[in-house]
Design a protein around this motif. Structure first.
Motif, PDB file in Angstrom:
ATOM      1  N   GLY A 268       0.810  -1.217   0.000  1.00 20.42           N
ATOM      2  CA  GLY A 268       0.000   0.000   0.000  1.00 20.42           C
ATOM      3  C   GLY A 268       0.840   1.261   0.000  1.00 20.42           C
ATOM      4  N   THR A 269       1.901   1.262   0.783  1.00 26.99           N
ATOM      5  CA  THR A 269       2.767   2.437   0.837  1.00 26.99           C
ATOM      6  C   THR A 269       3.527   2.625  -0.468  1.00 26.99           C
ATOM      7  OG1 THR A 269       3.027   2.090   3.206  1.00 26.99           O
ATOM      8  CG2 THR A 269       4.596   3.552   2.150  1.00 26.99           C
ATOM      9  N   VAL A 270       4.037   1.544  -1.028  1.00 29.06           N
ATOM     10  CA  VAL A 270       4.757   1.644  -2.303  1.00 29.06           C
ATOM     11  C   VAL A 270       3.812   2.109  -3.410  1.00 29.06           C
ATOM     12  CG1 VAL A 270       5.934   0.262  -4.060  1.00 29.06           C
ATOM     13  CG2 VAL A 270       6.546  -0.010  -1.666  1.00 29.06           C
ATOM     14  N   THR A 271       2.579   1.614  -3.404  1.00 34.48           N
ATOM     15  CA  THR A 271       1.601   2.051  -4.394  1.00 34.48           C
ATOM     16  C   THR A 271       1.255   3.522  -4.229  1.00 34.48           C
ATOM     17  OG1 THR A 271       0.671  -0.179  -4.421  1.00 34.48           O
ATOM     18  CG2 THR A 271      -0.687   1.566  -5.346  1.00 34.48           C
ATOM     19  N   LEU A 272       1.125   3.973  -2.978  1.00 30.62           N
ATOM     20  CA  LEU A 272       0.837   5.378  -2.723  1.00 30.62           C
ATOM     21  C   LEU A 272       1.981   6.275  -3.206  1.00 30.62           C
ATOM     22  CD1 LEU A 272      -1.017   7.491  -1.353  1.00 30.62           C
ATOM     23  CD2 LEU A 272       0.304   7.097   0.734  1.00 30.62           C
ATOM     24  N   ILE A 273       3.208   5.880  -2.907  1.00 33.80           N
ATOM     25  CA  ILE A 273       4.358   6.678  -3.341  1.00 33.80           C
ATOM     26  C   ILE A 273       4.454   6.677  -4.862  1.00 33.80           C
ATOM     27  CG2 ILE A 273       6.878   6.778  -3.332  1.00 33.80           C
ATOM     28  CD1 ILE A 273       6.764   5.772  -0.454  1.00 33.80           C
ATOM     29  N   TRP A 274       4.210   5.523  -5.471  1.00 37.97           N
ATOM     30  CA  TRP A 274       4.290   5.426  -6.927  1.00 37.97           C
ATOM     31  C   TRP A 274       3.204   6.276  -7.606  1.00 37.97           C
ATOM     32  CZ3 TRP A 274       3.462   0.341 -10.112  1.00 37.97           C
ATOM     33  CH2 TRP A 274       3.926   0.541 -11.407  1.00 37.97           C
TER      34      TRP A 274
END
Length: 90
Positions: A81-87
């Motif tokens: 979720g965090t990687v998707t948000l940053i991406w």
């Protein structure tokens, strides 16, 4: 309390991997929505690592399988979720 709470000779540090992964995974999954991004990435990665080690040792009879599996799942959810948000922001 009739049972002793002192550690015994047969206790192993591997029994703490599942609960540790569960706490870190929960922090990672919830922290994504609170925008604690550096801490959620670290907590998610550690939850996945500790959870998989906990799954390994639980399969051998040391520790609990449910807490290690739940910690691994929550850690992966928080990390992805965090990687998707940053991406999506970049």
């Amino acid at each position: 309390m009739t049972s002793p709470t002192a550690p015994e000779d047969t206790d192993s540090p591997a029994t703490a991997l599942g609960p540790t992964a569960l706490v870190l995974g929960a922090f990672s999954a919830v922290g994504t929505w609170a925008f604690l991004i550096p801490w959620t990435v670290l907590a998610g990665a550690l939850a996945v690592t500790f959870g998989t080690m906990g799954l390994h040792y639980a399969g051998r009879g040391t520790g609990r399988l449910w807490s290690a599996a739940a910690g691994t799942t929550l850690g992966a959810i928080g990390l992805i979720g965090t990687v998707t948000l940053i991406w999506s922001l970049s």
